[in-house]
Design a protein around this motif. Structure first.
Motif, short mmCIF file in Angstrom:
data_model
loop_
_atom_site.label_atom_id
_atom_site.label_comp_id
_atom_site.label_asym_id
_atom_site.label_seq_id
_atom_site.Cartn_x
_atom_site.Cartn_y
_atom_site.Cartn_z
N ALA A 43 46.58 41.88 38.05
CA ALA A 43 45.82 40.64 37.97
C ALA A 43 46.42 39.63 38.93
O ALA A 43 47.65 39.51 39.04
N VAL A 44 45.56 38.92 39.64
CA VAL A 44 46.02 37.90 40.58
C VAL A 44 45.34 36.57 40.23
O VAL A 44 44.22 36.56 39.70
N PRO A 45 45.99 35.45 40.52
CA PRO A 45 45.41 34.16 40.12
C PRO A 45 44.17 33.76 40.92
O PRO A 45 43.31 33.05 40.41
N ASP A 46 44.08 34.23 42.16
CA ASP A 46 42.94 33.86 43.00
C ASP A 46 42.86 34.83 44.18
O ASP A 46 43.73 35.69 44.36
N VAL A 47 41.79 34.68 44.97
CA VAL A 47 41.59 35.60 46.09
C VAL A 47 42.66 35.40 47.17
O VAL A 47 43.11 36.35 47.81
N ALA A 48 43.09 34.16 47.36
CA ALA A 48 44.13 33.90 48.36
C ALA A 48 45.40 34.68 48.02
O ALA A 48 46.08 35.20 48.92
N SER A 49 45.71 34.78 46.74
CA SER A 49 46.89 35.55 46.33
C SER A 49 46.70 37.03 46.62
O SER A 49 47.65 37.73 46.98
N ALA A 50 45.46 37.51 46.46
CA ALA A 50 45.17 38.91 46.78
C ALA A 50 45.40 39.19 48.26
O ALA A 50 45.92 40.26 48.63
N ILE A 51 45.05 38.25 49.11
CA ILE A 51 45.26 38.43 50.55
C ILE A 51 46.75 38.45 50.87
O ILE A 51 47.23 39.26 51.67
N ARG A 52 47.50 37.56 50.23
CA ARG A 52 48.96 37.56 50.42
C ARG A 52 49.56 38.88 49.94
O ARG A 52 50.45 39.45 50.58
N LEU A 53 49.07 39.38 48.81
CA LEU A 53 49.56 40.64 48.29
C LEU A 53 49.24 41.79 49.24
O LEU A 53 50.07 42.69 49.43
N TYR A 54 48.07 41.75 49.83
CA TYR A 54 47.70 42.81 50.79
C TYR A 54 48.67 42.84 51.97
O TYR A 54 49.15 43.90 52.38
N ALA A 55 48.97 41.67 52.53
CA ALA A 55 49.89 41.61 53.66
C ALA A 55 51.27 42.14 53.26
O ALA A 55 51.91 42.90 54.01
N LEU A 56 51.72 41.76 52.07
CA LEU A 56 53.01 42.25 51.58
C LEU A 56 52.98 43.76 51.38
O LEU A 56 53.93 44.47 51.77
N ALA A 57 51.91 44.27 50.80
CA ALA A 57 51.80 45.70 50.54
C ALA A 57 51.79 46.51 51.83
O ALA A 57 52.40 47.59 51.89
N GLN A 58 51.14 46.01 52.84
CA GLN A 58 51.14 46.72 54.11
C GLN A 58 52.54 46.80 54.70
O GLN A 58 52.95 47.83 55.22
N ARG A 59 53.28 45.71 54.58
CA ARG A 59 54.64 45.70 55.13
C ARG A 59 55.58 46.59 54.30
O ARG A 59 56.36 47.37 54.86
N GLU A 60 55.50 46.48 52.98
CA GLU A 60 56.47 47.14 52.12
C GLU A 60 56.17 48.61 51.88
O GLU A 60 57.05 49.37 51.46
N SER A 61 54.93 49.03 52.10
CA SER A 61 54.58 50.42 51.80
C SER A 61 54.99 51.40 52.89
O SER A 61 54.93 52.62 52.69
N GLY A 62 55.39 50.90 54.04
CA GLY A 62 55.76 51.80 55.12
C GLY A 62 54.60 52.64 55.62
O GLY A 62 54.78 53.80 55.98
N GLY A 63 53.41 52.06 55.63
CA GLY A 63 52.23 52.77 56.10
C GLY A 63 51.59 53.68 55.07
O GLY A 63 50.68 54.44 55.41
N LEU A 64 52.02 53.60 53.82
CA LEU A 64 51.51 54.49 52.78
C LEU A 64 50.37 53.88 51.97
O LEU A 64 49.81 54.55 51.11
N LEU A 65 50.04 52.64 52.20
CA LEU A 65 48.94 52.01 51.47
C LEU A 65 47.63 52.65 51.88
O LEU A 65 47.27 52.67 53.05
N SER A 66 46.89 53.19 50.91
CA SER A 66 45.66 53.90 51.23
C SER A 66 44.41 53.25 50.64
O SER A 66 43.29 53.60 51.03
#
Length: 482
Positions: A236-259
């Protein structure tokens, strides 16, 4: 009058020639048997046909097209009939010959070393997935309609799906095509070569062309190593802006494994829970959710993948990007989470009629788009229940409105064009696209002419005129016939 009689006589002779060519299994003429081929999922664009034909192979497709071309009969190529923009039906002009590709359903070749698969256009997407998996490989285009949509339709609409952020759209998955051109000539472009700079990339003309330039009969597809290990989480995220921030973080932290990275509004969770047997995933309700998945193969095991997911969510929780969440601990739990997302489109109608949009904006603009689109749409239809969901990783948002509880169906649907204009104006202001993955068809044809630049429209028309000067191939789609 003489011209009309001559045209009717020519058409009748062509229909008879098609019957003789294809034999009794190859055509459908009785209205009751035609009905499934003339109905599209939303029921917005009823179809009709002079004849529905079911050719058995490429040569029969080419022969059908030659007969229709010589007689001046319009043609509509038809795949799995899952399209949502009226791309496979017509009420304009002479009743068309509908050319179903369902019998062209063979997998012609699999090359595990080159990681390619050659298939006919009528192959169902899920069958392609299974054939790739048997070789330890993956075809990554993945849609909710995978059990019925056909690869020819996926190619003709440049389908996307949930894994575009990692692998790209269908356009990136096609190495070669075989196409029957509007006069019946066959362009044999079934090449598995990955580098070819001998002039224009002709296959790209037919990908996303919605059958208006020719009929795709076969394709060479790219395959990838299978990713048997997955980690799926819903947060659960508080708003869409937080989802976008989470996406950027996930791309960086997943090492290219985000599918996969899917945004779901609370109303969407409620739709799946109320009408599709879904289970509310968290103990409390929240305004927005993200369904994300990491996947890997080779030396990366489940323990490493789990550690990456847990580390990502821990950082996101500390930073306030997420409020709550759950990680699937079994395949069954992962499937239950995905069911919440995949059931949305098919079950929203239980909430009443809906007005649906398939749009894309730059990823960084998604939050602003949702906010502005809600304002614009509810100004047109006060009380409308907005449902935004979709693929954050490519900025593709399905922005839907369910009718207000206190508004009648006819009154609500009467505002459809005004809602489209309001939402599409928001999309246009952000440099986005009014069609992300469903195509233009009949539904968005007029809007395309409004938002496409004059130079862009001239180029589209010039290509159509050059390849199909008689306007016989799926006329009235993308570009108006008038």
């Amino acid at each position: 009058m003489d011209q009309v009689l001559q045209r009717d006589s020519t058409a009748a002779a062509a229909i008879e020639a098609l019957r003789e060519l294809l034999g009794p299994r190859g055509w459908i003429e009785q209205h009751i048997d035609q009905e499934p081929y003339l109905t599209e999922p939303r029921g917005l664009f009823p179809g009709r046909a002079s004849l529905i034909v079911r050719p058995a192979d490429r040569d029969q497709v080419a022969a059908v097209v030659r007969i229709c071309h010589n007689a001046g009969l319009p043609m509509i190529p038809l795949g799995g009939r899952t399209g949502l923009v009226g791309g496979g039906t017509s009420q304009e002009g002479h009743p068309p010959v509908v050319i179903s590709l369902e019998r062209l359903n063979r997998i012609l070749d699999i090359d595990p070393a080159g990681m390619t698969m050659t298939v006919e256009a009528g192959c169902v997407l899920e069958v392609i997935h299974q054939a790739a998996a048997e070789q330890g490989l993956l075809f990554p285009i993945n849609l909710g309609a995978r059990g019925s949509c056909m690869i020819g339709g996926n190619i003709s609409t440049n389908a996307g799906g949930i894994q575009v952020l990692r692998y790209g759209t269908t356009r990136e998955m096609v190495l070669g095509l075989e196409v029957v051109l509007p006069d019946g000539e066959v362009w044999k472009g079934l090449s598995a070569v990955r580098k070819d700079n001998t002039g224009y990339d002709l296959k790209q003309l037919f990908i996303g062309a919605e059958g208006t330039l020719g009929i795709v009969t076969a394709a060479v597809l790219r395959l990838f190593p299978a990713t048997p290990e997955t980690q799926t989480a819903l947060v659960a995220v508080p708003d869409v802006a937080s989802a976008i921030r989470l996406y950027a973080l996930a791309q960086r932290e997943s090492g290219g494994l985000l599918s996969a990275f899917e945004l779901i509004q609370r109303f969407g969770i409620e739709v799946s829970v109320r009408h599709a047997g879904g289970v509310d995933p968290l103990s409390d309700s929240y305004p927005w959710y993200v369904l994300l998945e990491m996947s890997a193969g080779g030396s990366k095991g489940s323990a490493e993948l789990q550690a990456r997911m847990e580390a990502l969510l821990e950082v996101a929780l500390e930073d306030g990007m997420i409020l709550d969440g759950t990680i699937a601990v079994s395949q069954a739990q992962a499937q239950a989470l995905w069911h919440l997302r995949e059931a949305l489109s098919d079950h929203q109608h239980y909430e009443g009629e809906s007005i649906k949009h398939d749009v894309a904006v730059p990823i960084s603009s998604v939050a602003h788009f949702v906010e502005d689109a809600v304002k614009a749409a509810t100004q047109v239809v006060p009380g409308a229940r907005c449902l935004a969901f979709g693929h954050i990783g490519d900025g593709n948002i399905h922005f839907n409105l369910s009718q207000p509880l206190d508004m009648g169906t006819d009154e609500f649907l009467a505002r459809t064009k005004d809602v489209y204009r309001a939402v599409h104006d928001v999309v246009f202001s952000m440099g986005g696209s009014i069609s992300a993955e469903h195509g233009i068809g009949q539904l968005k044809r007029d809007d395309l002419a409004r938002y496409k630049t004059p130079a862009g429209m001239r180029l589209l028309k010039a290509i159509k005129q050059a390849i199909d000067p008689s306007n016989l191939m799926n006329p009235g789609k993308i570009i108006s016939s008038s």
